[in-house]
Design a protein around this motif. Structure first.
Motif, mmCIF file in Angstrom:
data_model
loop_
_atom_site.group_PDB
_atom_site.id
_atom_site.type_symbol
_atom_site.label_atom_id
_atom_site.label_comp_id
_atom_site.label_asym_id
_atom_site.label_seq_id
_atom_site.Cartn_x
_atom_site.Cartn_y
_atom_site.Cartn_z
ATOM 1 N N SER A 24 0.774 -1.071 0.015
ATOM 2 C CA SER A 24 -0.044 0.174 -0.189
ATOM 3 C C SER A 24 0.982 1.324 0.062
ATOM 4 O O SER A 24 0.563 2.123 -0.720
ATOM 5 C CB SER A 24 -1.090 -0.054 1.170
ATOM 6 O OG SER A 24 -0.309 0.053 1.999
ATOM 7 N N ILE A 25 2.022 1.119 0.734
ATOM 8 C CA ILE A 25 3.021 2.409 0.398
ATOM 9 C C ILE A 25 3.411 2.551 -1.087
ATOM 10 O O ILE A 25 3.590 3.436 -1.335
ATOM 11 C CB ILE A 25 4.177 1.887 1.493
ATOM 12 C CG1 ILE A 25 3.631 2.014 2.914
ATOM 13 C CG2 ILE A 25 5.271 3.088 1.335
ATOM 14 C CD1 ILE A 25 4.532 2.193 4.285
ATOM 15 N N GLU A 26 3.940 1.317 -1.325
ATOM 16 C CA GLU A 26 4.149 1.376 -2.948
ATOM 17 C C GLU A 26 3.335 2.064 -3.999
ATOM 18 O O GLU A 26 3.363 2.851 -4.665
ATOM 19 C CB GLU A 26 4.607 -0.052 -3.201
ATOM 20 C CG GLU A 26 5.017 -0.275 -4.735
ATOM 21 C CD GLU A 26 6.280 0.410 -4.794
ATOM 22 O OE1 GLU A 26 6.431 0.942 -6.216
ATOM 23 O OE2 GLU A 26 7.140 0.536 -3.890
ATOM 24 N N ARG A 27 1.873 1.696 -3.611
ATOM 25 C CA ARG A 27 0.773 2.209 -4.426
ATOM 26 C C ARG A 27 0.809 3.939 -4.349
ATOM 27 O O ARG A 27 0.807 4.554 -5.217
ATOM 28 C CB ARG A 27 -0.453 1.588 -3.900
ATOM 29 C CG ARG A 27 -1.192 0.873 -5.072
ATOM 30 C CD ARG A 27 -2.564 0.335 -4.699
ATOM 31 N NE ARG A 27 -2.791 -0.052 -3.365
ATOM 32 C CZ ARG A 27 -2.639 -1.094 -2.536
ATOM 33 N NH1 ARG A 27 -2.374 -2.053 -3.292
ATOM 34 N NH2 ARG A 27 -3.133 -1.157 -1.454
ATOM 35 N N ALA A 28 0.761 4.197 -2.987
ATOM 36 C CA ALA A 28 0.959 5.567 -2.804
ATOM 37 C C ALA A 28 1.965 6.229 -3.446
ATOM 38 O O ALA A 28 1.680 7.451 -4.015
ATOM 39 C CB ALA A 28 0.931 5.769 -1.089
ATOM 40 N N VAL A 29 3.018 5.596 -3.299
ATOM 41 C CA VAL A 29 4.309 6.479 -4.069
ATOM 42 C C VAL A 29 4.148 6.551 -5.615
ATOM 43 O O VAL A 29 4.217 7.435 -6.209
ATOM 44 C CB VAL A 29 5.491 5.610 -3.901
ATOM 45 C CG1 VAL A 29 6.674 5.969 -4.683
ATOM 46 C CG2 VAL A 29 5.763 6.017 -2.383
ATOM 47 N N GLN A 30 3.431 5.384 -6.146
ATOM 48 C CA GLN A 30 3.276 5.374 -7.557
ATOM 49 C C GLN A 30 2.325 6.483 -8.046
ATOM 50 O O GLN A 30 2.402 7.206 -9.208
ATOM 51 C CB GLN A 30 2.636 4.138 -8.109
ATOM 52 C CG GLN A 30 3.942 3.022 -8.015
ATOM 53 C CD GLN A 30 4.953 3.443 -8.882
ATOM 54 O OE1 GLN A 30 5.013 3.927 -9.865
ATOM 55 N NE2 GLN A 30 6.318 2.913 -8.479
ATOM 56 N N GLN A 31 1.416 6.488 -7.022
ATOM 57 C CA GLN A 31 0.251 7.543 -7.201
ATOM 58 C C GLN A 31 0.811 8.913 -7.168
ATOM 59 O O GLN A 31 0.466 9.781 -8.283
ATOM 60 C CB GLN A 31 -1.053 7.443 -6.317
ATOM 61 C CG GLN A 31 -2.173 7.151 -6.806
ATOM 62 C CD GLN A 31 -2.950 6.285 -5.962
ATOM 63 O OE1 GLN A 31 -2.539 6.515 -4.621
ATOM 64 N NE2 GLN A 31 -4.095 5.568 -6.298
ATOM 65 N N ARG A 32 1.602 9.200 -6.417
ATOM 66 C CA ARG A 32 2.214 10.628 -6.217
ATOM 67 C C ARG A 32 3.117 10.842 -7.061
ATOM 68 O O ARG A 32 3.199 12.163 -7.629
ATOM 69 C CB ARG A 32 2.760 10.922 -5.051
ATOM 70 C CG ARG A 32 1.891 11.159 -3.530
ATOM 71 C CD ARG A 32 0.987 12.174 -3.958
ATOM 72 N NE ARG A 32 1.459 13.439 -4.421
ATOM 73 C CZ ARG A 32 0.625 14.151 -5.016
ATOM 74 N NH1 ARG A 32 -0.552 14.131 -5.376
ATOM 75 N NH2 ARG A 32 1.349 15.484 -5.231
ATOM 76 N N LEU A 33 3.857 9.866 -7.431
ATOM 77 C CA LEU A 33 4.933 9.819 -8.542
ATOM 78 C C LEU A 33 4.270 10.383 -9.901
ATOM 79 O O LEU A 33 4.794 11.471 -10.744
ATOM 80 C CB LEU A 33 5.674 8.518 -8.531
ATOM 81 C CG LEU A 33 6.939 8.271 -9.629
ATOM 82 C CD1 LEU A 33 7.142 6.997 -9.018
ATOM 83 C CD2 LEU A 33 6.453 8.232 -11.013
ATOM 84 N N ALA A 34 3.210 9.996 -10.480
ATOM 85 C CA ALA A 34 2.457 10.047 -11.535
ATOM 86 C C ALA A 34 2.031 11.368 -11.590
ATOM 87 O O ALA A 34 1.724 12.261 -12.221
ATOM 88 C CB ALA A 34 1.245 8.973 -11.637
ATOM 89 N N ALA A 35 1.266 11.744 -10.309
ATOM 90 C CA ALA A 35 0.518 13.227 -10.021
ATOM 91 C C ALA A 35 1.776 14.381 -10.362
ATOM 92 O O ALA A 35 1.447 15.574 -10.619
ATOM 93 C CB ALA A 35 -0.057 13.311 -8.514
ATOM 94 N N CYS A 36 2.898 14.171 -9.811
ATOM 95 C CA CYS A 36 3.924 15.005 -10.017
ATOM 96 C C CYS A 36 4.555 15.014 -11.436
ATOM 97 O O CYS A 36 5.419 15.795 -11.507
ATOM 98 C CB CYS A 36 4.978 14.863 -8.835
ATOM 99 S SG CYS A 36 4.519 14.860 -7.289
ATOM 100 N N GLY A 37 4.128 13.987 -12.114
ATOM 101 C CA GLY A 37 4.711 13.933 -13.563
ATOM 102 C C GLY A 37 6.184 13.463 -13.819
ATOM 103 O O GLY A 37 6.821 13.850 -14.594
ATOM 104 N N LEU A 38 6.275 12.670 -12.638
ATOM 105 C CA LEU A 38 7.831 12.151 -12.842
ATOM 106 C C LEU A 38 8.179 10.772 -13.148
ATOM 107 O O LEU A 38 7.040 10.139 -13.145
ATOM 108 C CB LEU A 38 8.454 12.199 -11.110
ATOM 109 C CG LEU A 38 8.579 13.572 -10.416
ATOM 110 C CD1 LEU A 38 8.667 13.544 -9.003
ATOM 111 C CD2 LEU A 38 9.658 14.528 -11.354
ATOM 112 N N LYS A 39 9.316 10.275 -13.451
ATOM 113 C CA LYS A 39 9.462 9.136 -14.344
ATOM 114 C C LYS A 39 9.581 7.867 -13.167
ATOM 115 O O LYS A 39 9.235 6.832 -13.494
ATOM 116 C CB LYS A 39 10.749 9.370 -14.814
ATOM 117 C CG LYS A 39 10.542 9.997 -16.395
ATOM 118 C CD LYS A 39 11.562 9.736 -17.440
ATOM 119 C CE LYS A 39 13.060 9.842 -16.817
ATOM 120 N NZ LYS A 39 13.631 11.131 -16.563
#
Ligand SMILES: C[S@@+](CC[C@H](N)C(=O)[O-])C[C@H]1O[C@@H](n2cnc3c(N)ncnc32)[C@H](O)[C@@H]1O
Length: 415
Positions: A24-39
């Motif tokens: 669930s931490i991994e999921r949260a990171v992926q969500q934020r990463l996408a929201a920030c437009g990072l690779k």
């Protein structure tokens, strides 16, 4: 990379990754990463390390905001009762200070306000401070429009009294809303001090379970500091053991999970309730959480009185302890095993009654209380519990009969 994010969340909000799962931490990171437009996660780690705003965004993504009105209802019943029976007696003037930490989206602090207002407690005599780490949850709480998920269980009368329909949800009345003030706060902040004074009542429910032991200790240190010397601390059903390993003792309101500073309760009173810190628990009788017609005399059933004072712990005593800690399924299993091995027993039937009652099976609970009374007609707690149940079912005559019997036992006990 996952380890770095886990460490960051532990350090900033106390979260123990094992409690929610690494995925669930991994999921949260992926969500934020996408929201920030990072690779990739590396770029996001740099971002989050450089920005407190982004840390907050990540926290918003991992929190578990699960809550609802009157969750574990006994705690709210106990709050109103303790305030009337105890706090008011010692505070003819002044304002009762209450803290809900964490308050999530507001259902808990608003339930406290409704419980006190419904019990006739004057609005000007209490204030609720409500804190949470999540800014998003606090914004939702302040808006005070709630959806279906916030109203669970069968007893929703309070909704008719305090809410009006608003779109697909319900808007809470201003009368209740103005009792509660929301602030952002982090329980592991050693300087956390939302108000100048301490609190008479603190609800800290369903948060400590997300921490590892050392963070739990830090959080308990904060709660110890914020709770008034004679105050009450309510925790969640799975969090009671932790409090008992600190300087807290049970407030003796089973199934409400309430505690007091050990220093505020005379040692002799502690021995009849819960153990003092790090002492093995004595065998005990679960006392009812319902309003008692008296509070200074502890009554025991005739069978309990007849027994020697320090029996080795039997299965049924253990079941009582489990019930007291909110471990209802285990308590029921222990009772069933005891009944199977030893045959009918008033104590076992009574604990089964409490367990069924706490899980909302009131008809079954009543049946167990009746079985208790069949074996032990002097079982005071069973009489009080059954009276309360019958009253709730509209059987006023039956409730009166049970109450009269209970009162006769009380009178005998104080003579
Ligand atoms: C499961 S909810 C409990 C809400 C309510 N007390 C109840 O029992 O229904 C947990 C809440 O803890 C909050 N939280 C998590 N870590 C926190 C911290 N370090 N300080 C304050 N609140 C925190 C979350 O934002 C979430 O709203």
């Amino acid at each position: 990379m996952t380890d770095e994010f886990q460490a960051l969340l532990k350090q900033t909000m106390g979260l123990d990754a094992a409690s929610v799962g690494a995925a669930s931490i991994e999921r949260a990171v992926q969500q934020r990463l996408a929201a920030c437009g990072l690779k990739d996660a590396g770029a996001y780690l740099d971002r989050v390390r450089a920005s407190t705003d982004e840390v907050q965004e990540l926290i918003e993504e991992v929190i578990v905001p699960e809550t609802w009105f009157f969750r574990d209802r006994e705690a709210f019943t106990a709050l109103a009762r303790l305030v009337y029976e105890d706090w008011l007696r010692t505070h003819p003037e002044g304002v009762l200070r209450i803290l809900s930490l964490p308050c999530s989206t507001g259902e808990e602090p608003y339930s406290m306000a409704m419980a006190l207002l419904d019990a006739g407690f004057p609005a000007e005599r209490f204030r609720v401070d409500a804190l949470d780490i999540s800014a998003r949850s606090l914004a939702y709480a302040r808006r005070a429009v709630f959806g279906r998920n916030s109203f669970r269980g069968g007893d929703l009368e309070f909704r008719d009294r305090h809410f009006t329909p608003a779109g697909s949800g319900w808007q809470l009345s201003t009368v209740v809303r103005r009792q509660v003030e929301f602030h952002q706060g982090n329980i592991i902040d050693a300087c956390l001090n939302p108000g100048a004074a301490t609190y008479d009542v603190i609800f800290c429910r369903n948060l400590l379970i997300y921490f590892d032991r050392s963070t739990q200790d830090r959080a308990v240190a904060t709660l110890t500091r914020l709770l008034a010397l004679k105050g009450w601390l309510f925790v969640g059903p799975s969090e009671t053991g932790l409090l008992l390993s600190h300087a807290f003792v049970s407030a003796k309101v089973p199934l409400a999970f309430a505690f007091r500073h050990a220093g505020a309760v005379p040692v002799e009173a502690q021995s009849n309730g819960h153990q003092s810190p790090r002492r093995p628990p004595p065998a005990r009788v679960v006392t009812p959480m319902r309003p008692m017609p008296f509070s200074s005399v502890t009554l025991r059933s005739s069978r309990d009185v007849a027994g020697p004072p320090a029996q080795p712990k039997t299965g049924i005593d253990h079941a009582m302890q489990l019930a007291d800690q909110g471990r209802l399924v285990e308590a029921a299993k222990e009772c069933e095993a005891h009944l199977h091995a030893h045959g009918p027993s008033a104590k076992a039937f009574y604990v089964m009654g409490l367990v069924r009652d706490a899980s909302g099976s009131h008809a079954e609970a009543a049946e167990f209380y009746r079985k208790t009374l069949y074996l032990d007609p002097q079982h005071h707690e069973a009489l009080v519990q059954l009276a309360f149940l019958l009253d709730g079912q509209g059987d006023k005559t039956g409730a009166k009969v049970m109450n009269d019997r209970a009162r006769r036992i009380e009178q005998k006990a104080v003579k």
